[in-house]
Design an enzyme around this catalytic site. Structure first.
Site, mmCIF file in Angstrom:
data_model
loop_
_atom_site.group_PDB
_atom_site.id
_atom_site.type_symbol
_atom_site.label_atom_id
_atom_site.label_comp_id
_atom_site.label_asym_id
_atom_site.label_seq_id
_atom_site.Cartn_x
_atom_site.Cartn_y
_atom_site.Cartn_z
ATOM 1 N N VAL A 195 0.837 -1.208 0.000
ATOM 2 C CA VAL A 195 0.000 0.000 0.000
ATOM 3 C C VAL A 195 0.872 1.260 0.000
ATOM 4 O O VAL A 195 0.620 2.208 -0.754
ATOM 5 C CB VAL A 195 -0.981 -0.012 1.204
ATOM 6 C CG1 VAL A 195 -1.839 1.252 1.198
ATOM 7 C CG2 VAL A 195 -1.872 -1.244 1.159
ATOM 8 N N VAL A 202 -5.829 20.584 -5.522
ATOM 9 C CA VAL A 202 -5.531 21.070 -4.168
ATOM 10 C C VAL A 202 -5.069 22.524 -4.202
ATOM 11 O O VAL A 202 -5.080 23.206 -3.192
ATOM 12 C CB VAL A 202 -4.442 20.158 -3.534
ATOM 13 C CG1 VAL A 202 -4.069 20.596 -2.144
ATOM 14 C CG2 VAL A 202 -4.918 18.724 -3.495
ATOM 15 N N LYS A 225 -6.939 -1.328 9.282
ATOM 16 C CA LYS A 225 -8.241 -1.657 9.907
ATOM 17 C C LYS A 225 -8.110 -2.217 11.309
ATOM 18 O O LYS A 225 -8.976 -2.031 12.152
ATOM 19 C CB LYS A 225 -9.052 -2.610 9.036
ATOM 20 C CG LYS A 225 -8.309 -3.820 8.543
ATOM 21 C CD LYS A 225 -7.925 -3.669 7.113
ATOM 22 C CE LYS A 225 -6.813 -4.627 6.775
ATOM 23 N NZ LYS A 225 -6.509 -4.705 5.378
ATOM 24 N N GLY A 258 -0.738 -9.187 -4.184
ATOM 25 C CA GLY A 258 -0.687 -8.159 -3.133
ATOM 26 C C GLY A 258 -2.018 -7.940 -2.448
ATOM 27 O O GLY A 258 -2.246 -6.892 -1.845
ATOM 28 N N GLU A 301 -3.195 -10.291 3.504
ATOM 29 C CA GLU A 301 -2.474 -9.717 4.648
ATOM 30 C C GLU A 301 -1.124 -10.405 4.781
ATOM 31 O O GLU A 301 -0.927 -11.502 4.258
ATOM 32 C CB GLU A 301 -3.284 -9.949 5.931
ATOM 33 C CG GLU A 301 -4.631 -9.266 5.959
ATOM 34 C CD GLU A 301 -4.535 -7.761 5.864
ATOM 35 O OE1 GLU A 301 -3.911 -7.140 6.729
ATOM 36 O OE2 GLU A 301 -5.071 -7.201 4.893
ATOM 37 N N ASP A 336 -10.021 -10.286 9.233
ATOM 38 C CA ASP A 336 -9.957 -9.021 8.496
ATOM 39 C C ASP A 336 -11.386 -8.501 8.222
ATOM 40 O O ASP A 336 -11.692 -7.337 8.479
ATOM 41 C CB ASP A 336 -9.186 -9.251 7.184
ATOM 42 C CG ASP A 336 -9.082 -8.008 6.336
ATOM 43 O OD1 ASP A 336 -8.268 -7.132 6.667
ATOM 44 O OD2 ASP A 336 -9.831 -7.904 5.347
ATOM 45 N N LYS A 345 -13.467 -5.087 9.664
ATOM 46 C CA LYS A 345 -14.121 -4.138 8.755
ATOM 47 C C LYS A 345 -15.604 -3.968 9.096
ATOM 48 O O LYS A 345 -16.112 -2.847 9.082
ATOM 49 C CB LYS A 345 -13.935 -4.604 7.304
ATOM 50 C CG LYS A 345 -12.474 -4.452 6.852
ATOM 51 C CD LYS A 345 -12.222 -5.183 5.555
ATOM 52 C CE LYS A 345 -10.812 -4.983 5.043
ATOM 53 N NZ LYS A 345 -10.478 -5.870 3.935
ATOM 54 N N GLY A 402 -5.490 -4.478 -3.050
ATOM 55 C CA GLY A 402 -4.551 -4.231 -4.146
ATOM 56 C C GLY A 402 -3.879 -2.881 -3.974
ATOM 57 O O GLY A 402 -4.403 -1.985 -3.322
HETATM 58 N N1 HSE Z 1 -6.222 -8.508 2.853
HETATM 59 C C1 HSE Z 1 -7.251 -7.540 2.636
HETATM 60 C C2 HSE Z 1 -8.269 -8.146 1.664
HETATM 61 C C3 HSE Z 1 -6.653 -6.293 2.083
HETATM 62 O O1 HSE Z 1 -7.954 -9.161 1.040
HETATM 63 O O2 HSE Z 1 -9.369 -7.623 1.544
HETATM 64 C C4 HSE Z 1 -7.582 -5.120 2.028
HETATM 65 O O3 HSE Z 1 -8.047 -4.756 3.285
#
Ligand code: HSE
Length: 401
Positions: free
Chosen positions: A12, A31, A100, A182, A185, A196, A200, A297
Site C-alpha cells: 500500500v 488542491v 483496519k 498483493g 495480509e 480481516d 471491517k 490491491g
Molecule cells: N487482505 C485484505 C483483503 C486487504 O484481502 O481484503 C484489504 O483490506
C-alpha cells in the site's frame, strides 16, 4: 507546497507514493498546491527504488518536522502504529490510514485525540480498499437511521472462493495467487479465518451506530472449512457461497457476524467476484444502497489513502467529525442470540421421522449418498445448536435469500 510522510513502504505504501507521483499534476490542480512526499518510514533499505532516497528509519524526524502536516500510516498492525499515530495527532499532524486493525481496536480513542488536537484521523482505505464507503456512510447517508450493513469485505477470500469454484483452482494455489497479487495480509490467516472482514464490519457498524462495536465479540468463521460439496448444495439452491460480514442495527444492540453464507443468485452481493468487494446498506429513508469496487490491491487501496491525504491538505483549518463513543459490554449481542435460516448437513440417509420430530416438516436437499441437508426455519443459534446436538451434524451454513 504540502509535504507529507508515508509510514510503511509495503504494497500500500509504495502505491501511495506511486499514485501521488503518477497524478501529481491533477492533484496539484485540485488542491491548488503541489503535494510532495518528504519522508518514507521503513526499517528496510530500498537502494534501487526511485524513491529510495526518501527512506528514513527515524520516526522522530517525521514527528518533529513542522513542514509535515499529513502522515499516511500504512504499516499495518497495532505496534508501533498505535504509538506513532497518537504521537503524530498530538503533535498536530493529521493521520490517514488503511490500518483496519488499528481503527477497529483504537478508533474511538484516536478519533477523540484527533478532535482534541483539531486535526483529522481518516481511514477511508480501512474498509473496501478503493471503494468510497466510509465518507458516503458518514456524510451522504446522514439523513437515515441505518437498519443493516452487510458486505463482502475481504478481497482475498472472495478471490479464493471465485477461483476455486469457477476455475477449479485449489485453495492453496488460489491463496498463493492472491498473495502474489498483493491482496492478502502479511499473515493470510487474518483473511481466510475471517478476522480481516470482522474488523471491517466492526468499523462500519461503529460508524453507523456512533458507538464502539468490539470486534472480539463478533462471532467469526472463515472459509477454511468450505468444501466442494458445500458449493454443490449452494448450486442446487440457485445460490453461491460468499464470506459475509453483516450487522443488524438497533438503538441499544447490534447483531453482527462474519461467516460463509449461501447467498441466493438474485441477491445484490451474489455476483461480486474475484478481488471485488460490495457493501450493502439499508437506511430507513434511502432503502438499499450498494457500494462496489476493488477491495484490495496496491493502487485501488492507495486511491483511498491519497484521497484522504488530499482531503487533509484541502481542509487544513477544518476537520472531519467522525466519531464513535465507547459502548457497554452488552452492545454486541452474543452469538447465541443471532437468528438466521441455515442449511444443516447431516450424515446418513434422510430420516424424515427423526427430523420431523425435531423441526417439524422441513425442506431437505440431497446431493450425495452419504448425507443429506435440511433448510431450517429462522431460528436463534442457541435453539438450533441445542437441537442439532441430537444429530450427526457435519456443518451448518447460514442462508441469505
Ligand atoms: N487482505 C485484505 C483483503 C486487504 O484481502 O481484503 C484489504 O483490506
Amino acid at each position: 507546497m504540502a509535504k507529507v510522510a508515508v509510514m510503511g513502504y509495503g504494497v500500500v505504501g509504495s502505491g501511495v507514493v506511486e499514485a501521488l507521483d503518477m497524478n501529481k499534476v491533477s492533484i496539484r490542480n485540485r488542491v491548488k498546491e503541489p503535494v510532495e512526499v518528504k519522508y518514507i518510514l521503513d526499517i528496510r533499505e530500498f537502494k534501487d527504488d526511485p524513491f529510495g532516497h526518501l527512506i528514513t528509519k527515524d520516526f522522530d524526524k517525521i514527528a518533529n518536522d513542522p513542514e509535515i502536516s499529513v502522515v499516511a500510516e500504512v504499516m499495518g498492525g497495532l505496534n508501533p502504529a498505535y504509538d506513532f499515530t497518537k504521537k503524530l495527532l498530538m503533535a498536530g499532524k493529521s493521520v490517514v490510514t488503511s490500518n483496519k486493525e488499528l481503527v477497529a481496536t483504537y478508533g474511538a480513542e484516536l478519533l477523540k485525540i484527533a478532535r482534541e488536537n483539531k486535526v483529522n484521523y481518516l481511514f477511508e482505505a480501512s474498509v473496501g480498499g478503493g471503494i468510497p464507503v466510509i465518507r458516503p456512510i458518514y456524510a451522504c447517508l446522514a439523513a437515515n437511521e441505518i437498519n443493516s450493513v452487510m458486505g463482502i469485505l475481504n478481497g482475498t477470500t472472495n478471490y479464493i472462493l471465485t477461483k476455486m469454484y469457477k476455475d477449479g483452482v485449489s485453495f492453496e494455489s488460489a491463496l498463493k495467487e492472491a498473495q502474489e497479487l498483493g491482496y492478502a495480509e502479511r499473515n493470510p490467516a487474518a483473511d481466510v479465518e475471517g478476522h480481516d472482514a470482522c474488523r471491517k464490519i466492526a468499523i462500519l457498524t461503529s460508524l453507523v451506530c456512533g458507538k464502539n462495536v468490539d470486534y472480539n465479540k463478533i462471532n467469526t468463521v472463515g472459509i477454511t472449512d468450505i468444501d466442494e460439496l458445500d458449493v454443490v448444495y449452494a448450486e442446487k439452491m440457485d445460490s453461491v457461497i460468499k464470506l459475509i460480514g453483516a450487522s443488524e442495527v438497533f438503538a441499544d444492540k447490534v447483531y453482527s457476524s462474519v461467516e460463509p453464507c449461501i447467498l441466493n443468485n438474485s441477491h445484490p452481493l451474489a455476483g461480486i467476484e474475484d478481488v471485488f468487494n460490495g457493501v450493502l446498506i439499508n437506511g430507513n429513508a434511502v432503502d438499499d444502497v450498494m457500494f462496489y469496487g476493488r477491495g484490495a490491491g496496491k493502487l485501488p487501496t492507495a486511491s483511498a489513502v491519497v484521497a484522504d491525504i488530499i482531503d487533509c491538505v484541502r481542509n487544513k483549518d477544518g476537520f472531519e467529525k467522525y466519531s464513535w463513543e465507547p459502548s457497554d459490554s452488552e452492545f454486541v449481542a452474543p452469538y447465541e442470540e443471532n437468528k438466521a435460516s441455515y442449511l444443516v448437513r447431516i450424515q446418513g440417509e434422510a430420516n424424515s421421522v427423526q427430523i420431523e420430530k425435531i423441526f417439524g416438516d422441513l425442506e431437505t436437499v440431497t446431493v450425495a449418498d452419504s448425507e443429506f441437508a435440511v433448510i431450517t426455519p429462522y431460528i436463534s443459534n442457541k435453539e438450533l445448536d441445542s437441537v442439532l446436538k441430537e444429530l450427526p451434524v457435519i456443518k451448518k451454513i447460514k442462508i441469505i435469500k
